[in-house]
Scaffold this motif. Sequence first.
Motif: not given
Length: 329
Positions: A128-135, A160-162, A214-216, A222-224
Amino acid sequence: MNEFRLPLGDGAEAVIDVLTDALAGFFAVVRAVFAGFYDLVDLVLSTPPFWAVIIAVAALAWFAKGWKLAVGTVLGFLVIVGVDQWDNAMDTLALVLVSSAIAVAISIPLGVLAARNDVASRVIRPVLDFMQTMPAFVYLIPALILFRVGVVPGIVATIVFAMAPGVRLTELGIRGVDREVVEAGHAFGSSPWRILRQIQLPLAMPSIMAGINQVIMLSLSMVVIAGMVGAGGLGGDVVQSLTRIDVGLGFEAGLSVVILAIVLDRITGGLGGRARPRTGSRARRSKPATTDAASEPAAAAPAPSEPATTDAASEPATAAPEPAAPARA
């Protein structure tokens, strides 16, 4: 110094090539399923007239938090209609709903697993740390290769990001349930599944709803980025305004994203507040008789026997008969 180089990028590229060759059919099925879900939700949101969708969302807002949020929802959506962004907003809302639903469906079971298994928790946390910090832009590269240009790469990158906050807050909520309550369930012979379903999940529901919120919100962020890979919607207009240096179009599309974010945040927050267990009010409703009896002991208890003797002693003349007068000679 320049001769030393770790071939991490080459390894990642090799992994993607292997996945593309070996699992091409699987990724084609996933792409079809995600695209089908998106088309269905987008059809539901885009087919009715705008006022029908506004009334439906306003009714949900009224149920979640009251009439003030319902009025604010109506005004905000009318602003979106006024700037001619309604169709794009519905496309974006469909992408957010599909991505959030899939992310929640994955994150809640992972959070339950992490809460009930310490080994799984230690494995899931660094991921999860990797998923949140990766651009977030990095997720688009393999998503484009595996799912091609369109809305599906945006959905996959958004998932993946949310999904990380959903896993973390679900685990936190279940671990925060009082152990005495869980031990009481074990003492009454309840199975672990029944304890999870009837004790831990209801008591952890406020934390789980915060994770869904928070997921929403992360999905909307991530829309843009999704618009850069052909997802369309408001993100596509933001990217288009960036390439054209069109301030007006960018402001209108960005304002529409903000309105959607505020409405979804308040609705999910209100639903999370309604999901809180009301054990305190139930306990107060179940103890009115004992409380009243304890607060009025004089009215409920019979009068003691001592005051009667005290009154008799304080009035001896009235209580005792008068002595007989002596006889005259």
